[in-house]
Write an enzyme that holds these catalytic residues in place. Sequence first.
Site, mmCIF file in Angstrom:
data_model
loop_
_atom_site.group_PDB
_atom_site.id
_atom_site.type_symbol
_atom_site.label_atom_id
_atom_site.label_comp_id
_atom_site.label_asym_id
_atom_site.label_seq_id
_atom_site.Cartn_x
_atom_site.Cartn_y
_atom_site.Cartn_z
ATOM 1 N N TRP A 35 33.879 38.200 49.204
ATOM 2 C CA TRP A 35 35.185 38.429 48.581
ATOM 3 C C TRP A 35 36.317 38.471 49.593
ATOM 4 O O TRP A 35 37.400 37.950 49.343
ATOM 5 C CB TRP A 35 35.164 39.672 47.700
ATOM 6 C CG TRP A 35 34.332 39.462 46.470
ATOM 7 C CD1 TRP A 35 33.187 40.105 46.127
ATOM 8 C CD2 TRP A 35 34.559 38.486 45.427
ATOM 9 N NE1 TRP A 35 32.690 39.605 44.945
ATOM 10 C CE2 TRP A 35 33.501 38.610 44.496
ATOM 11 C CE3 TRP A 35 35.537 37.515 45.209
ATOM 12 C CZ2 TRP A 35 33.406 37.807 43.345
ATOM 13 C CZ3 TRP A 35 35.444 36.708 44.073
ATOM 14 C CH2 TRP A 35 34.397 36.861 43.159
ATOM 15 N N ASP A 67 40.825 45.807 48.706
ATOM 16 C CA ASP A 67 40.202 45.357 47.459
ATOM 17 C C ASP A 67 39.051 46.321 47.166
ATOM 18 O O ASP A 67 38.021 46.291 47.838
ATOM 19 C CB ASP A 67 39.683 43.928 47.646
ATOM 20 C CG ASP A 67 38.900 43.427 46.439
ATOM 21 O OD1 ASP A 67 38.770 44.165 45.442
ATOM 22 O OD2 ASP A 67 38.417 42.274 46.497
ATOM 23 N N LYS A 80 34.236 45.821 36.983
ATOM 24 C CA LYS A 80 33.068 46.306 37.709
ATOM 25 C C LYS A 80 32.866 47.790 37.394
ATOM 26 O O LYS A 80 31.821 48.198 36.948
ATOM 27 C CB LYS A 80 33.222 46.126 39.223
ATOM 28 C CG LYS A 80 33.701 44.758 39.684
ATOM 29 C CD LYS A 80 32.792 43.631 39.307
ATOM 30 C CE LYS A 80 33.356 42.248 39.498
ATOM 31 N NZ LYS A 80 33.633 41.815 40.834
#
Length: 365
Positions: free
Chosen positions: A104, A174, A198
């Site tokens: 990511w 993040d 999530k």
Amino acid sequence: MTERVYSFAPGPAVLPVPVLEQVQKDLVCLPGAGASVLEISHRSKAFEGIMADAQARLKALLGIPDNYHILFLQGGARLQFSMIPMNLLRGSSVPAEYLVTGSWSKYALEEAKKEGPVNVVWNGKDTNYDRLPPMSSLQFNPQAPYAYITSNETIQGVQFATDPDAGSIPLVCDASSDFLHRPVDVKRYGILYACAQKNAGPAGLTIVIIRDDLVKRSPDSLGGYLSYRTHVEANSLWNTPPVFGVYVFQLIARWLQEEIGGLDQMYALNREKARLLYEVIDASNGFYRGHAQPDCRSVMNVTFRLPNDELEKKFLAEAAPLKLRELKGHRSVGGMRASIYNAMPLAGVQALRDFMKDFLARNGA
Ligand SMILES: *Cc1c(COP(=O)(O)O)cnc(C)c1O
């Protein structure tokens, strides 16, 4: 199928059953609103109340100081990969500092390069992102517009154990896959953001916590939706916000406060769940091999391999009828990934632990 399974999916992921039941109960008619949350104006009193309550609960859960704004946006974490450099890097001659600790952060770096100069402070690629640098070892340029990290790499299962410190540079984080899994010191961050699917709700909602001084940096030339300043000035009502996501998030924040008892309790439970699985891995004599180095193992995504492809297929095939689902790892890491977010009950992790032990007893050397 009418019976719930244990979904270890990385995202969209398991939600708390009491939250789902409340959503079901109120879906046809939200008390006081006369219609569902999907059918009323985002500028109605009812929806404004939901949004204000969601913000207040989030502020209380994380202890967010008054000089931060809470935004409810769309576009997922991926839009933030672009919005962050658009707002903070465009026009800068000094590079932004990126830590590439997994898939990511690598994708985030690629988007930042389109907007301005970047410097990779650390890259975990050589060991397939199985470790993290000690924060104290990192050198950041004090002039940098920001430093960027990913607190939990969902695919590789590596996670910073504590809040990192980037000194005087705004730290952008993040936190998509570990948002609200433990208390954090928000004032260490310039921007802390997470897509909701999530650990905090349904897909379609992205939560951005941004420090006030950074909002002033948004260039005037930016398209309206892409500018943080637009959303701060309109309190996330510049256009239609993701109303259903905000509503479910409100219920999740309430669940965390009232049923779990806050983030300290949530963290204790999350650590216990993770411990149960890592203990089996560590006691398996190398049958289960964890991907992450022990000192940076994720509490949220437990990644591990079995001795060969055949056993991995067998593991998944035997887990499914036991209601243990979505355990296949990402292809870049292989093996298994058990995502055990806030809403995964202890009983689900215990069931997986028992299966892992049994599978080892039957298939180990
Ligand atoms: C899932 C995930 C993303 C991507 O989220 P989207 O909402 O699909 O854009 C980004 N970062 C992390 C850490 C993730 O887990």
